[in-house]
Enzyme design. Sequence first.
Site, mmCIF file in Angstrom:
data_model
loop_
_atom_site.group_PDB
_atom_site.id
_atom_site.type_symbol
_atom_site.label_atom_id
_atom_site.label_comp_id
_atom_site.label_asym_id
_atom_site.label_seq_id
_atom_site.Cartn_x
_atom_site.Cartn_y
_atom_site.Cartn_z
ATOM 1 N N HIS A 39 45.814 46.702 38.546
ATOM 2 C CA HIS A 39 44.791 45.809 38.864
ATOM 3 C C HIS A 39 45.521 44.353 38.911
ATOM 4 O O HIS A 39 45.871 43.935 37.953
ATOM 5 C CB HIS A 39 43.723 46.065 37.701
ATOM 6 C CG HIS A 39 42.647 44.919 38.173
ATOM 7 N ND1 HIS A 39 42.671 44.119 39.231
ATOM 8 C CD2 HIS A 39 41.262 45.166 37.559
ATOM 9 C CE1 HIS A 39 41.130 43.541 39.061
ATOM 10 N NE2 HIS A 39 40.593 44.115 38.194
ATOM 11 N N CYS A 84 38.536 38.755 38.605
ATOM 12 C CA CYS A 84 39.014 39.883 39.535
ATOM 13 C C CYS A 84 38.184 39.773 41.040
ATOM 14 O O CYS A 84 38.708 40.488 41.606
ATOM 15 C CB CYS A 84 38.852 41.124 38.905
ATOM 16 S SG CYS A 84 39.749 40.990 37.033
ATOM 17 N N LYS A 144 43.756 50.648 43.584
ATOM 18 C CA LYS A 144 44.221 50.259 42.203
ATOM 19 C C LYS A 144 44.881 51.606 41.596
ATOM 20 O O LYS A 144 45.798 51.489 40.565
ATOM 21 C CB LYS A 144 43.249 49.653 41.252
ATOM 22 C CG LYS A 144 42.543 48.279 41.783
ATOM 23 C CD LYS A 144 41.550 47.597 41.042
ATOM 24 C CE LYS A 144 41.220 46.351 41.280
ATOM 25 N NZ LYS A 144 40.126 46.352 42.360
ATOM 26 N N GLU A 178 29.816 50.850 40.230
ATOM 27 C CA GLU A 178 29.844 50.492 41.590
ATOM 28 C C GLU A 178 29.443 51.755 42.333
ATOM 29 O O GLU A 178 28.892 51.514 43.736
ATOM 30 C CB GLU A 178 31.707 50.230 41.901
ATOM 31 C CG GLU A 178 31.788 49.988 43.261
ATOM 32 C CD GLU A 178 33.154 49.675 43.585
ATOM 33 O OE1 GLU A 178 34.052 50.197 42.864
ATOM 34 O OE2 GLU A 178 33.496 49.227 44.691
ATOM 35 N N HIS A 193 36.167 48.674 44.303
ATOM 36 C CA HIS A 193 36.730 47.637 43.291
ATOM 37 C C HIS A 193 37.484 48.814 42.443
ATOM 38 O O HIS A 193 38.655 48.564 42.151
ATOM 39 C CB HIS A 193 35.830 47.013 42.713
ATOM 40 C CG HIS A 193 36.195 46.021 41.545
ATOM 41 N ND1 HIS A 193 37.236 44.977 41.869
ATOM 42 C CD2 HIS A 193 36.151 45.750 40.182
ATOM 43 C CE1 HIS A 193 37.592 44.374 40.725
ATOM 44 N NE2 HIS A 193 37.051 44.780 39.727
ATOM 45 N N PHE A 222 35.090 39.852 35.668
ATOM 46 C CA PHE A 222 34.345 39.626 34.530
ATOM 47 C C PHE A 222 33.653 38.116 34.559
ATOM 48 O O PHE A 222 33.963 37.285 35.381
ATOM 49 C CB PHE A 222 35.456 39.034 33.313
ATOM 50 C CG PHE A 222 36.069 40.407 32.783
ATOM 51 C CD1 PHE A 222 35.705 41.678 32.978
ATOM 52 C CD2 PHE A 222 37.085 40.586 32.062
ATOM 53 C CE1 PHE A 222 35.816 42.684 32.285
ATOM 54 C CE2 PHE A 222 38.047 41.534 31.649
ATOM 55 C CZ PHE A 222 37.162 42.699 31.833
#
Lengths: 79, 404
Positions: B331, B156, B326, B307, B296, B392
């Site tokens: 996403h 991502c 998002k 985050e 994010h 990831f």
Amino acid sequence: MSQEIQDGLAVIINEVAGVPVEDVKLDKSFIDDLDIDSLSMVEVVMAAEDKWGVKIPDSDVKNLRTVGDAVDYIAKATA
Amino acid sequence: MPIVVTGLGATTPLGGDMPSTWEALLAGRSGINRLPEDFGPELNVQFAGQLAVEPPLDRVEARRLDRAQQVALVAAREAWADAGSPDVDLLRLGTVIGTGIGGFMTLLEAYDILKERGPSRVSPLMVPMLMPNGPAAVVGLEFRSAAGVHTPVSACASGAEAIAVGAAMIEDGRADIVIAGGAEAPIHPLTMAGFAAMRALSTRNDDPQAASRPYDVDRDGFVMGEGSAVLILESEEHARARGARIYARYAGAGLTADAHHIAQPDPEGRGAARAMRAALAQADASPHEVVHVNAHATSTPQGDVAEAVAIRAALGDAQPLVTGTKSMTGHMLGAAGAAEGAFTVLALYHRVVPPTINLQRQDPEIDLDVVSGAARELPAGDLLALNNSFGFGGHDVAVAFRSV
């Protein structure tokens, strides 16, 4: 019979490469006139094999320069 | 070498292009919808961020391209036109399009054909359609970009990494213009099942449009989305010489890794904080200059907190306007970083930050000034903004932009 094959090929070529059906004439070269690249040619051959129940080995495909060559080949193979 | 952004393009769950996407973001609209009845009746997630507009491609073009390539081409064409279809030496034109997964739908369909009809019926287009560099390759070919075509693959973070890699091509003297972005077409029962198995997806089936709710105490996972976004990065010298419209300045990027876990974020957010600090260092900026962060913020319970901790660690007591777009787009995986990079650029250009929707009760563990309810204006003057993207594998990317 030949006309039927030519019409069938025109539909396949239109499907695969977007060439207008009326442009698929016997004297047209797949590569030079119809802009069919080697990958698209494999797709055309696969679709033709399915449609007419024939087997077109790679060694023969390389001799099929024009639409007319392909029509003759398929006509002979299905005769 | 100063780098600027001169064109933007996108196709997202909010709109078929960037202006409609941006308008929806400012209006706080959700792009999340229920999946078709027959999509995967047994899946425990029945919704996603599906494209607002199907890719407008002709039939032959569409059948030769995986959906991930299709969306990339749509976004790139828009961005290129938006930049004024620049005259450029093609040997100085680069392309960098990241993706998380690539053309896996093509792979699955081809495998079905292999099993049902045998190897002789596998399409000769399968390989060029499924390869992860496929989206970058078709965009590169479309514009005859010959300086280099690259594909960052960092889950991502891929789209954000593409911006950094694209900028590096200009900094390294390899290109004057780079078409940079991300593309993803991941909405398939298999991917949905896989992410659901990781317990990464929201299961709020009774209210899909409220499912993506970054920073809210009731968030329960991210919402899958599809789409693409592309930025035209250009050396300032080249852009000025042709009188191009400039949206913002690319100021720098930080790329680090958590070195912690394959899927879990480092709860201390150390890698993410290092990425933000590195981006600020490259931008030659101090934390207090940051007025806006497009976070994010995927809406996962752990990720949003990690985050927030990282932002506090990197920015100290500075409280920029933070948003999680998002909440509206879902996403878009490998496209997310590019889309949100573009949104950050537009926030600076229009001096307004889109809201985070669905934020009803902010998680007390999140000490951030989150824009919610309605869009908020940014002040006049020279502004700096950050866009964070993580993936990831522990990939951390922060990209800094400056207003013009």
